[in-house]
Scaffold this motif. Structure first.
Motif, PDB file in Angstrom:
ATOM      1  N   PRO A   1       0.824  -4.976  13.187  1.00  0.00           N
ATOM      2  CA  PRO A   1       1.494  -4.705  11.861  1.00  0.00           C
ATOM      3  C   PRO A   1       2.832  -5.436  11.589  1.00  0.00           C
ATOM      4  CG  PRO A   1       2.049  -3.070  13.482  1.00  0.00           C
ATOM      5  CD  PRO A   1       0.736  -3.931  14.129  1.00  0.00           C
TER       6      PRO A   1
ATOM      7  N   ILE B   1       1.377  -8.379   9.707  1.00  0.00           N
ATOM      8  CA  ILE B   1       1.038  -8.058   8.338  1.00  0.00           C
ATOM      9  C   ILE B   1       2.161  -8.023   7.311  1.00  0.00           C
ATOM     10  CG2 ILE B   1       0.146  -6.167   6.606  1.00  0.00           C
ATOM     11  CD1 ILE B   1      -1.635  -5.450   9.249  1.00  0.00           C
ATOM     12  N   SER B   2       3.468  -7.576   8.240  1.00  0.00           N
ATOM     13  CA  SER B   2       4.605  -7.404   7.209  1.00  0.00           C
ATOM     14  C   SER B   2       5.053  -8.875   6.986  1.00  0.00           C
ATOM     15  CB  SER B   2       5.658  -6.887   8.017  1.00  0.00           C
ATOM     16  OG  SER B   2       5.360  -5.375   8.523  1.00  0.00           O
TER      17      SER B   2
ATOM     18  N   ASN C   1       3.639 -10.272   4.053  1.00  0.00           N
ATOM     19  CA  ASN C   1       4.077  -9.812   2.890  1.00  0.00           C
ATOM     20  C   ASN C   1       5.297 -10.313   2.736  1.00  0.00           C
ATOM     21  OD1 ASN C   1       1.898  -7.834   1.519  1.00  0.00           O
ATOM     22  ND2 ASN C   1       1.690  -7.455   3.654  1.00  0.00           N
TER      23      ASN C   1
ATOM     24  N   TYR D   1      -5.211   6.187   4.070  1.00  0.00           N
ATOM     25  CA  TYR D   1      -4.249   5.526   5.099  1.00  0.00           C
ATOM     26  C   TYR D   1      -3.540   7.012   5.809  1.00  0.00           C
ATOM     27  CZ  TYR D   1      -5.267   1.422   2.310  1.00  0.00           C
ATOM     28  OH  TYR D   1      -5.781   0.112   1.954  1.00  0.00           O
TER      29      TYR D   1
ATOM     30  N   VAL E   1      -0.167   0.216  11.444  1.00  0.00           N
ATOM     31  CA  VAL E   1      -0.851  -0.379  10.488  1.00  0.00           C
ATOM     32  C   VAL E   1      -1.096   0.075   9.401  1.00  0.00           C
ATOM     33  CG1 VAL E   1      -3.041  -1.902  10.203  1.00  0.00           C
ATOM     34  CG2 VAL E   1      -1.840  -2.232  12.515  1.00  0.00           C
ATOM     35  N   SER E   2      -1.699   1.363   9.326  1.00  0.00           N
ATOM     36  CA  SER E   2      -2.153   2.061   8.287  1.00  0.00           C
ATOM     37  C   SER E   2      -0.730   2.444   7.317  1.00  0.00           C
ATOM     38  CB  SER E   2      -2.431   3.355   8.610  1.00  0.00           C
ATOM     39  OG  SER E   2      -1.629   4.293   9.250  1.00  0.00           O
TER      40      SER E   2
ATOM     41  N   VAL F   1       1.949   0.213   6.972  1.00  0.00           N
ATOM     42  CA  VAL F   1       2.221  -1.005   6.408  1.00  0.00           C
ATOM     43  C   VAL F   1       1.247  -1.272   5.304  1.00  0.00           C
ATOM     44  CG1 VAL F   1       2.296  -3.507   6.944  1.00  0.00           C
ATOM     45  CG2 VAL F   1       3.281  -1.743   8.428  1.00  0.00           C
ATOM     46  N   GLN F   2       0.002  -0.954   5.602  1.00  0.00           N
ATOM     47  CA  GLN F   2      -1.074  -1.147   4.360  1.00  0.00           C
ATOM     48  C   GLN F   2      -0.834  -0.225   3.273  1.00  0.00           C
ATOM     49  OE1 GLN F   2      -4.901  -0.566   6.620  1.00  0.00           O
ATOM     50  NE2 GLN F   2      -5.175  -2.619   6.634  1.00  0.00           N
TER      51      GLN F   2
ATOM     52  N   GLU G   1       1.973  -1.705   1.325  1.00  0.00           N
ATOM     53  CA  GLU G   1       1.283  -3.066   0.744  1.00  0.00           C
ATOM     54  C   GLU G   1       0.582  -2.624  -0.634  1.00  0.00           C
ATOM     55  OE1 GLU G   1      -0.854  -6.861   2.252  1.00  0.00           O
ATOM     56  OE2 GLU G   1      -1.880  -4.988   2.763  1.00  0.00           O
ATOM     57  N   LYS G   2       0.003  -1.536  -0.560  1.00  0.00           N
ATOM     58  CA  LYS G   2      -0.930  -1.185  -1.663  1.00  0.00           C
ATOM     59  C   LYS G   2      -0.033  -0.356  -2.725  1.00  0.00           C
ATOM     60  CE  LYS G   2      -4.844  -1.684  -0.259  1.00  0.00           C
ATOM     61  NZ  LYS G   2      -5.898  -2.926  -0.770  1.00  0.00           N
TER      62      LYS G   2
END
Length: 199
Positions: free
Chosen positions: A37, A40-41, A44, A143, A187-188, A190-191, A194-195
């Protein structure tokens, strides 16, 4: 009300095997799942969350090298402040400094008094806030469901460390699984951030 103490038995993890010369190897190395995660951050361009997740992986690994009240301080500190960073992002940075400071003070309070209540308030309330805020959103529900499942499983494995270790014929402990499953939950979230364009 009585204090909520961290029992010294918490530091006595079942899997003490040395891996690649690293004491408590699996408990240490499994923390690096948190780098997923973090990456992923970084993708972004959220430097604050990236840095906190990166430092969380380091602090937790440091603690598991030599589990004690002294080393867990840094682990708890990064959990609390990272939780506050996520809360502030979702809450659109209202009173950002206050909540972040509260995260720091909750761990200092534990260090000074031995009382975990303020820290546990963060550990419980931030996930509940996320769940209640987004569960009714059908687009984002997947999520939240992943987060709920991983949060519950992580807590269950954390408190069944030795049972899991024995059940798997001493191949993997509950605490190691807690790190891996917990990282999936992060991760969920962070996603979800993102969304919802919170980055």
């Amino acid at each position: 009300m009585d204090k909520i103490l961290l029992p010294q038995s918490y530091h006595n993890f079942s899997d003490k095997r040395t891996i690649l010369g690293i004491p408590n190897g699996f408990n240490v190395l499994s923390n690096f799942a948190i780098l997923i995660p973090a990456i992923i951050s970084y993708r972004n361009e959220n430097n604050s969350l990236f840095i906190h997740l990166f430092l969380l992986a380091i602090a937790s690994s440091y603690y598991h090298l030599n589990p004690s009240d002294e080393t867990i301080f840094w682990d708890l500190l990064m959990i609390a402040t990272t939780s506050m960073i996520i809360f502030n992002m979702i809450n659109e940075n209202k009173n950002e400094g206050f909540f972040y400071l509260f995260g720091i003070l909750s761990v200092i309070y534990w260090k000074m008094t031995g009382d975990l209540r303020l820290y546990l308030l963060i550990l419980i309330c931030v996930p509940l806030y996320i769940i209640f805020k987004y569960y009714k959103n059908i687009t984002l529900r997947k999520y939240i469901i992943i987060f709920i499942i991983t949060f519950i499983l992580a807590r269950l494995f954390e408190h069944s460390d030795n049972f899991t270790y024995q059940l798997t014929n001493q191949q993997i402990s509950g605490h190691t699984l807690k790190h891996i499953i917990g990282s999936i939950g992060i991760v969920s979230i962070v996603q979800l951030l993102e969304k919802t364009n919170k980055f």
